[in-house]
Design an enzyme around this catalytic site. Structure first.
Site, PDB file in Angstrom:
ATOM      1  N   ARG A 137       8.651   2.828  -2.536  1.00 48.78           N
ATOM      2  CA  ARG A 137       7.804   2.391  -1.424  1.00 48.78           C
ATOM      3  C   ARG A 137       8.653   1.567  -0.448  1.00 48.78           C
ATOM      4  NH1 ARG A 137       2.953  -2.059  -1.124  1.00 48.78           N
ATOM      5  NH2 ARG A 137       2.220  -1.473   0.964  1.00 48.78           N
ATOM      6  N   HIS A 138       8.410   1.765   0.832  1.00 50.00           N
ATOM      7  CA  HIS A 138       9.121   1.028   1.885  1.00 50.00           C
ATOM      8  C   HIS A 138       8.969  -0.487   1.708  1.00 50.00           C
ATOM      9  CE1 HIS A 138       5.318  -0.088   3.790  1.00 50.00           C
ATOM     10  NE2 HIS A 138       4.921   1.156   3.572  1.00 50.00           N
ATOM     11  N   GLY A 139       9.818  -1.238   2.382  1.00 50.84           N
ATOM     12  CA  GLY A 139       9.731  -2.696   2.366  1.00 50.84           C
ATOM     13  C   GLY A 139       8.496  -3.217   3.081  1.00 50.84           C
TER      14      GLY A 139
ATOM     15  N   THR B 260       5.916  -4.729   5.618  1.00 51.20           N
ATOM     16  CA  THR B 260       5.806  -4.616   7.072  1.00 51.20           C
ATOM     17  C   THR B 260       4.842  -5.669   7.622  1.00 51.20           C
ATOM     18  OG1 THR B 260       3.920  -3.106   7.049  1.00 51.20           O
ATOM     19  CG2 THR B 260       6.122  -2.117   6.891  1.00 51.20           C
TER      20      THR B 260
ATOM     21  N   ASN C   5       1.405  -4.893   6.520  1.00 48.38           N
ATOM     22  CA  ASN C   5       1.181  -5.303   5.133  1.00 48.38           C
ATOM     23  C   ASN C   5       0.776  -6.767   5.053  1.00 48.38           C
ATOM     24  OD1 ASN C   5       3.953  -3.310   3.846  1.00 48.38           O
ATOM     25  ND2 ASN C   5       1.826  -2.731   4.101  1.00 48.38           N
TER      26      ASN C   5
ATOM     27  N   ARG D 192       9.321   2.698   9.241  1.00 46.26           N
ATOM     28  CA  ARG D 192       9.423   1.719   8.155  1.00 46.26           C
ATOM     29  C   ARG D 192      10.094   2.322   6.932  1.00 46.26           C
ATOM     30  NH1 ARG D 192       4.030   3.376   8.630  1.00 46.26           N
ATOM     31  NH2 ARG D 192       2.827   3.829   6.728  1.00 46.26           N
TER      32      ARG D 192
ATOM     33  N   GLU E 263       2.690   8.611   4.648  1.00 49.28           N
ATOM     34  CA  GLU E 263       1.497   8.063   4.009  1.00 49.28           C
ATOM     35  C   GLU E 263       0.299   8.966   4.327  1.00 49.28           C
ATOM     36  OE1 GLU E 263       0.029   6.810   1.712  1.00 49.28           O
ATOM     37  OE2 GLU E 263       0.360   4.652   1.903  1.00 49.28           O
TER      38      GLU E 263
END
Length: 219
Positions: free
Chosen positions: A10-12, A14, A17, A60, A87
């Site tokens: 999973r991306h870092g 954001t 988030n 991202r 996503e």
């Protein structure tokens, strides 16, 4: 029988988030913490002999993938950006508050959260329910969602050699859905959403996916 080892991350973290906003095909930049999480994941995976690496075509994910690859001893570049690993598309709910949006979607089914629905039905049914709740009709349904993901894995399988290691940087709802559909009872993706930078391992065979590890921070 040929198999391919996929490390899907999973991306870092954001901006969306941190604000608890739904973030599907909408995008927002990595935070300073998100950048550091990607660096940390890269250090964790630095000794993995990746044969290829891909990211979804969301910025991202691309930014996270580049940071992960920077310390890798075997591969320094992305092989491609694949929209198949975007996503889920949340339609009208893109950018809206996470908790209140899911409450409005879940209430007709006697639930108040996405997790409560996932206790009773599959991730693909939840996608159908979101689409039904979206007055624009733009949100992805379950069939659209899983069909594009399988298409992405088929591309990777066909372009990889037996026992290749492949990095994919993708997104939380997608990874969670894969773990529910193709994981085992030792995992609890219904109640444990993937961490930013969390590592999930998948064995990809001919028309088969098997999730072997979920949401790890070490290997």
């Amino acid at each position: 029988m040929k198999t391919v080892n996929v490390y899907i991350v999973r991306h870092g973290e954001t901006i969306f988030n941190t604000l608890d906003k739904l973030q599907g095909w909408a995008d927002s930049p990595l935070t300073d913490k998100g950048i550091q999480l990607a660096i940390d994941t890269g250090n964790t995976l630095s000794n993995v002999h990746f044969n290829s690496a891909y990211a979804s075509d969301m910025k991202r994910a691309i930014d996270t993938a580049k940071l992960i690859l920077k310390p890798n001893k075997y591969l320094s570049h992305l092989n491609g950006e694949l929209p198949e690993f975007r996503e889920a598309f949340f339609g009208l709910f893109e950018g809206l508050d996470n908790m209140s949006s899911w409450k409005s979607i879940a209430t007709p089914y006697g639930a108040s959260t996405q997790a409560e629905m996932l206790e009773e039905v599959s991730p693909l049914v939840v996608r159908d329910r979101m689409k039904k709740a979206d007055p624009t009709g733009l949100a992805e349904n379950g069939e659209e969602f899983i069909t594009r993901i399988h298409h992405g894995f088929n591309q990777i399988f066909d372009s990889s050699a037996d026992n290749d290691n492949v990095l994919i940087v993708s997104h939380g709802t997608l990874i969670r859905a894969l773990a529910i559909q193709y994981g085992d009872s030792s995992m609890d993706p219904v109640h444990e959403f993937p961490l930013n930078g969390g590592i999930t391992k998948i064995i990809v065979g001919p028309n088969k996916l098997t999730v072997t590890e979920y949401n790890q921070t070490s290997i």
